[in-house]
Design a protein around this motif. Structure first.
Motif, PDB file in Angstrom:
ATOM      1  N   ALA A   1      37.043  25.596  44.487  1.00  0.00           N
ATOM      2  CA  ALA A   1      38.022  25.983  45.508  1.00  0.00           C
ATOM      3  C   ALA A   1      37.418  26.834  46.621  1.00  0.00           C
ATOM      4  O   ALA A   1      38.140  27.471  47.387  1.00  0.00           O
ATOM      5  N   VAL A   2      36.084  26.836  46.727  1.00  0.00           N
ATOM      6  CA  VAL A   2      35.418  27.643  47.762  1.00  0.00           C
ATOM      7  C   VAL A   2      35.853  27.216  49.156  1.00  0.00           C
ATOM      8  O   VAL A   2      35.986  28.037  50.069  1.00  0.00           O
ATOM      9  N   LEU A   3      36.079  25.928  49.332  1.00  0.00           N
ATOM     10  CA  LEU A   3      36.478  25.389  50.636  1.00  0.00           C
ATOM     11  C   LEU A   3      37.672  26.133  51.215  1.00  0.00           C
ATOM     12  O   LEU A   3      37.724  26.400  52.420  1.00  0.00           O
ATOM     13  N   ARG A   4      38.627  26.507  50.364  1.00  0.00           N
ATOM     14  CA  ARG A   4      39.840  27.186  50.825  1.00  0.00           C
ATOM     15  C   ARG A   4      39.775  28.696  50.627  1.00  0.00           C
ATOM     16  O   ARG A   4      40.189  29.469  51.502  1.00  0.00           O
ATOM     17  N   TYR A   5      39.225  29.162  49.489  1.00  0.00           N
ATOM     18  CA  TYR A   5      39.368  30.572  49.129  1.00  0.00           C
ATOM     19  C   TYR A   5      38.071  31.372  49.131  1.00  0.00           C
ATOM     20  O   TYR A   5      38.106  32.600  49.037  1.00  0.00           O
ATOM     21  N   GLY A   6      36.925  30.700  49.197  1.00  0.00           N
ATOM     22  CA  GLY A   6      35.659  31.414  49.214  1.00  0.00           C
ATOM     23  C   GLY A   6      35.075  31.628  47.825  1.00  0.00           C
ATOM     24  O   GLY A   6      35.643  31.236  46.811  1.00  0.00           O
ATOM     25  N   ASN A   7      33.900  32.247  47.797  1.00  0.00           N
ATOM     26  CA  ASN A   7      33.199  32.546  46.553  1.00  0.00           C
ATOM     27  C   ASN A   7      33.815  33.754  45.855  1.00  0.00           C
ATOM     28  O   ASN A   7      34.742  34.385  46.369  1.00  0.00           O
ATOM     29  N   ALA A   8      33.267  34.095  44.693  1.00  0.00           N
ATOM     30  CA  ALA A   8      33.778  35.229  43.931  1.00  0.00           C
ATOM     31  C   ALA A   8      33.772  36.508  44.765  1.00  0.00           C
ATOM     32  O   ALA A   8      34.698  37.322  44.677  1.00  0.00           O
ATOM     33  N   ARG A   9      32.759  36.703  45.568  1.00  0.00           N
ATOM     34  CA  ARG A   9      32.692  37.904  46.416  1.00  0.00           C
ATOM     35  C   ARG A   9      33.909  37.996  47.334  1.00  0.00           C
ATOM     36  O   ARG A   9      34.452  39.075  47.548  1.00  0.00           O
ATOM     37  N   ASP A  10      34.330  36.871  47.856  1.00  0.00           N
ATOM     38  CA  ASP A  10      35.473  36.852  48.771  1.00  0.00           C
ATOM     39  C   ASP A  10      36.786  37.159  48.060  1.00  0.00           C
ATOM     40  O   ASP A  10      37.775  37.505  48.708  1.00  0.00           O
ATOM     41  N   LEU A  11      36.794  37.027  46.735  1.00  0.00           N
ATOM     42  CA  LEU A  11      38.009  37.252  45.949  1.00  0.00           C
ATOM     43  C   LEU A  11      38.046  38.622  45.311  1.00  0.00           C
ATOM     44  O   LEU A  11      38.956  38.918  44.528  1.00  0.00           O
ATOM     45  N   CYS A  12      37.077  39.460  45.631  1.00  0.00           N
ATOM     46  CA  CYS A  12      36.956  40.782  45.013  1.00  0.00           C
ATOM     47  C   CYS A  12      37.192  41.872  46.054  1.00  0.00           C
ATOM     48  O   CYS A  12      36.560  41.887  47.109  1.00  0.00           O
ATOM     49  N   LEU A  13      38.107  42.790  45.736  1.00  0.00           N
ATOM     50  CA  LEU A  13      38.374  43.928  46.624  1.00  0.00           C
ATOM     51  C   LEU A  13      37.539  45.143  46.257  1.00  0.00           C
ATOM     52  O   LEU A  13      37.149  45.933  47.129  1.00  0.00           O
ATOM     53  N   GLY A  14      37.288  45.346  44.981  1.00  0.00           N
ATOM     54  CA  GLY A  14      36.552  46.532  44.564  1.00  0.00           C
ATOM     55  C   GLY A  14      36.061  46.401  43.139  1.00  0.00           C
ATOM     56  O   GLY A  14      36.479  45.512  42.395  1.00  0.00           O
ATOM     57  N   LEU A  15      35.173  47.313  42.753  1.00  0.00           N
ATOM     58  CA  LEU A  15      34.533  47.252  41.451  1.00  0.00           C
ATOM     59  C   LEU A  15      34.489  48.611  40.775  1.00  0.00           C
ATOM     60  O   LEU A  15      34.482  49.652  41.438  1.00  0.00           O
ATOM     61  N   GLU A  16      34.430  48.567  39.456  1.00  0.00           N
ATOM     62  CA  GLU A  16      34.005  49.700  38.647  1.00  0.00           C
ATOM     63  C   GLU A  16      32.659  49.314  38.042  1.00  0.00           C
ATOM     64  O   GLU A  16      32.527  48.237  37.465  1.00  0.00           O
TER      65      GLU A  16
END
Length: 480
Positions: free
Chosen positions: A158-173
């Motif tokens: 689904a990268v075509l529409r939503y991007g890679n994992a990085r694009d789906l991440c707002l923040g990290l612990e």
């Protein structure tokens, strides 16, 4: 490590985690020591299974004290050996499988906070239960984990529409190499307060620190997902169909997968219960998916009109549209079973290349000729995410040949042909699988020298003793 020091170290781990969560017997270690492809088998002092972030931090502090390398491991589904220890038996494997809680879901904000050991499918289901969508999707979603997805910046369908994992991440612990907890679980879409530390750890393959939790983006759940399979004569026709689909469907086009006829024949051979909806009339097939918010009937009409127009213009030979969720899943199952069919067929030379779409036809045509000239009888198993320019350009041994011997004798030559061609087209030798230990030399060969030097500098700054996933990603890094 001397035997007495080893026992003291293990006792300290047991004191932190409990005896049951420090594995050191050979039969208990074995499942964690070999990668999914069975290319690498290492040894380990122990496998540890922390159940909370504080325990991860305590383990890393002990490892820093004793100078022990830490190999993070999630679902162990990676394809480049990034979660496998070396063969010296002086590192620990830190499994995140007990860090498996969904901490919070906020549908109004579109944010879900998940721990690193959460299986991707469980995160998808948790979002779905709230009427939301977490769109990261890949064949291993029933066993891969969020921490591993982020550590490799996973791509998927689904990268075509939503991007890679990085694009789906707002923040990290993250637990740092010093055993400190970096709480950067940003829940905001906008937060411009200095360096993006998130982007250092996403895609770093555990070489800078250990991701323990992530704040993930959610999206409104589509009202319908409509899937179609189309046969096309060649890659040029597939790219023309992609352009037409993007123009007609816009952002509702969420998947566009290319599969060679040979890759689908391999699936049918090893999994005869799977059937194509039509006989293969051409060399290539395309799997399209449209996610609709206006309703299924409107979306189905748009997709069918697109296919009819493409057929009239000669872009496709034949096509079928799934009429039910079961049919849609069956079409996707064909695509997702290609790697499994390859594994059944025997060891093969895998490639994960990315090429600009404007150069894709030239790449496929010229590389096929070069590979078959250099390796007579070799079978090309080509499939992947054409919508974002990522192909798994795999090479199988000739029919009846010793697959292991073929791999040992020809992998280096085959890599040179395929990777040289991809890079010459302005592409990359690693689009979504990462580098791990399999492709470290490729990063040295093809990586921008300034970029590699900057990566080394970041590694030295954040992990000066080289304890975080040693021997992975960066070429020439000494094991610890």
């Amino acid at each position: 490590m001397l035997p007495l020091e080893r026992e003291r170290f293990l006792d300290a781990l047991r004191a932190v985690l409990g005896v049951a969560h420090v594995l050191h017997q050979p039969q208990d270690l074995a499942p964690y020591l070999t990668d999914w492809r069975k290319r690498y088998t290492g040894q380990a002092l122990a496998v540890v299974l922390p159940g909370e972030t504080a325990q991860v931090a305590a383990v890393v502090q002990l490892c820093a004290l004793h100078g022990v390398g830490v190999v993070p491991q999630g679902g162990n589904t990676g394809l480049v050996g990034g979660a496998t220890p070396d063969d010296r038996g002086e590192q620990i494997v830190l499994s995140t499988r007990r860090l498996n809680r969904i901490r919070s879901i906020d549908p109004a904000a579109g944010v879900l906070v998940a721990e690193a050991g959460c299986v991707l499918a469980d995160v998808q289901q948790a979002a779905d239960a709230q009427g939301m969508l977490f769109p990261l999707s890949l064949a291993a979603e029933g066993s891969c984990t969020i921490g591993g997805n982020l550590s490799t910046n996973a791509g998927g369908t689904a990268v075509l529409r939503y991007g890679n994992a990085r694009d789906l991440c707002l923040g990290l612990e993250v637990v740092t190499a010093q055993g400190e907890v970096l709480d950067a679980l940003n829940l905001l879409r906008k937060n411009n307060t200095g360096y993006s530390l998130r982007d250092l750890y996403v895609g770093a393959e555990g070489t800078l620190g250990i991701i323990t939790a992530a704040a993930l983006k959610l999206f409104p759940r589509p009202t319908a997902q409509i899937t179609a399979l189309a046969a096309v004569q060649d890659v040029a026709a597939a790219i023309a169909l992609l352009g037409r689909a993007q123009s007609r469907l816009g952002c509702s086009l969420t998947g566009f997968e290319l599969m060679s006829a040979h890759s689908l024949q391999l699936v049918q051979h090893h999994f005869p219960q799977m059937s194509l909806p039509f006989d293969l009339p051409s060399a290539w097939c395309v799997l399209l998916e449209s996610s609709e918010v206006e309703g299924e009937s409107q979306g189905r009409a748009r997709l069918e009109a697109l296919l009819e127009a493409a057929m009239e213009d000669g872009q496709i030979v034949t096509a079928t549209v799934a009429q039910s969720l079961a049919q849609s899943r069956a079409l996707w199952h064909l695509r997702e079973s290609i790697p499994l069919a390859q594994a059944q067929e025997g060891l093969n030379i895998k490639h994960d290349i990315g090429v600009p779409l404007s150069r894709m036809v030239a790449f496929v045509e010229s590389t096929a000729e070069l590979v078959t000239q250099a390796l007579p009888g070799a079978r090309l198993v080509v499939f992947g995410h054409l919508g974002d320019g990522n192909l798994h350009y795999n090479v199988q041994a000739p029919q009846g040949a010793d697959a292991a011997r073929f791999l040992a004798d020809h992998q280096t030559l085959c890599n040179r042909i395929v990777h040289d061609a991809a890079v010459a087209c302005g592409g990359t030798f690693s689009a979504e699988h990462g580098v791990g230990q399999l492709k470290r030399d490729e990063l040295q060969r093809y990586g921008n020298p300034v970029a590699v030097a900057q990566m080394r500098a970041i590694k030295r700054a954040l992990d000066p003793r080289g304890l975080m996933n040693p021997g992975k990603l960066l070429p020439g890094e000494p094991p610890h």
